[in-house]
Design an enzyme around this catalytic site. Structure first.
Site, PDB file in Angstrom:
ATOM      1  N   ASP A  12     -78.357  32.126  22.397  1.00  0.00           N
ATOM      2  CA  ASP A  12     -78.735  32.281  23.795  1.00  0.00           C
ATOM      3  C   ASP A  12     -78.040  33.476  24.439  1.00  0.00           C
ATOM      4  O   ASP A  12     -77.139  34.088  23.859  1.00  0.00           O
ATOM      5  CB  ASP A  12     -78.384  31.012  24.575  1.00  0.00           C
ATOM      6  CG  ASP A  12     -79.253  29.820  24.203  1.00  0.00           C
ATOM      7  OD1 ASP A  12     -80.382  30.041  23.714  1.00  0.00           O
ATOM      8  OD2 ASP A  12     -78.801  28.677  24.390  1.00  0.00           O
ATOM      9  N   TYR A  45     -70.333  27.134  13.937  1.00  0.00           N
ATOM     10  CA  TYR A  45     -70.074  27.716  15.254  1.00  0.00           C
ATOM     11  C   TYR A  45     -68.623  27.484  15.630  1.00  0.00           C
ATOM     12  O   TYR A  45     -68.037  26.443  15.312  1.00  0.00           O
ATOM     13  CB  TYR A  45     -70.969  27.066  16.316  1.00  0.00           C
ATOM     14  CG  TYR A  45     -72.380  27.592  16.380  1.00  0.00           C
ATOM     15  CD1 TYR A  45     -72.705  28.669  17.201  1.00  0.00           C
ATOM     16  CD2 TYR A  45     -73.387  27.004  15.626  1.00  0.00           C
ATOM     17  CE1 TYR A  45     -74.011  29.152  17.274  1.00  0.00           C
ATOM     18  CE2 TYR A  45     -74.697  27.472  15.684  1.00  0.00           C
ATOM     19  CZ  TYR A  45     -74.996  28.541  16.519  1.00  0.00           C
ATOM     20  OH  TYR A  45     -76.296  29.025  16.573  1.00  0.00           O
TER      21      TYR A  45
END
Length: 247
Positions: free
Chosen positions: A51, A108
């Site tokens: 994003d 992540y």
């Protein structure tokens, strides 16, 4: 031939990975650079979307081009791309290899710092309140035993299911610096930032471990915590079976 590109980028100045009508994206910048060098349009397919504002230490993308010298193309791309993107390497792969569908493990990292630090601005989330790390890691153990993560997914997402296989989830503190690491076979849209926001609520004592389990069971995004800012999130690593590489 098909090649995998190993890419790093600072997401601060990008509207995410995927090309969109308004806003500069990483995918767009890569395709523009390839067009300049190869003199023809080349589609870049990433292992997944990130994003707006999210960074990547390692994003993998595949391209289909005529046979080239990977080192020379790496050098040329790095010469054309601005300082927010770097190509770490290019490797030939089997024709059917796919950057998105063949990834077996994605990791992540989310970075948070509690002491104000101008050098971490844009790369870590400044959050001053004290956190109960032991309690957060108890919640991480609950995450590792779960499969359906609809409660942490953005709504109106076009997916067949909300199941993810979590390989690792842990919160690490080093003085005033914190890092959350999570590895899985796949992630849902907005999932990691929602997980972190909910874990922070656990660390603040706002959400008990029983409440945390109830949130997972609910499949309701409204019951989970807020999505933390994008600046602290990094796509850290993407793993593939070794037999897809040709070198």
């Amino acid at each position: 031939m098909r090649y995998f590109m190993d890419i790093s980028y600072r997401g601060t100045n990008f509207n995410g990975w995927q090309i969109q009508p308004n806003g500069v994206t990483v995918q767009e910048e890569l395709e523009k650079a390839l067009f300049t060098i190869l003199k023809k349009e080349t589609a870049v397919t990433g292992s997944g979307r990130t994003d707006t504002g999210v960074h990547a230490m390692q994003q993998i993308a595949h391209i289909d081009i005529d046979e080239i010298d990977p080192q020379k193309l790496t050098f040329k791309l790095n010469s054309f791309l601005n300082g927010d993107i770097s190509i770490n390497g290019i490797r030939p792969v089997k024709t059917e290899a796919h950057a998105r569908f063949d990834a077996t493990d994605r990791t992540y990292h989310y970075h948070l710092h509690q002491a104000k630090n101008p050098f971490k601005k844009g790369l870590s989330y400044y959050f001053n309140p004290e956190l109960d790390i032991a309690k957060i890691n108890e919640a991480c153990e609950i995450i590792k035993g779960w499969q359906n993560f609809e409660c942490f997914s953005k709504v109106h997402t076009e997916v067949n299911n909300f199941n993810c296989e979590i390989f690792q989830a842990k919160w690490i503190q080093d003085g005033s610096n914190h890092m959350f690491e999570i590895s899985a076979n796949r992630f849902l849209r907005g999932m990691v930032r929602a997980v972190v926001g909910t874990l922070i609520d656990v660390g603040l004592g706002k959400t008990s471990l029983e409440d945390f389990s109830a949130i997972l069971e609910s499949n309701d995004r409204r019951r989970a915590g807020r999505a933390v800012p994008a600046e602290g999130l990094f796509l850290q690593k993407v793993v593939y079976p070794e037999d897809i590489y040709l070198d």
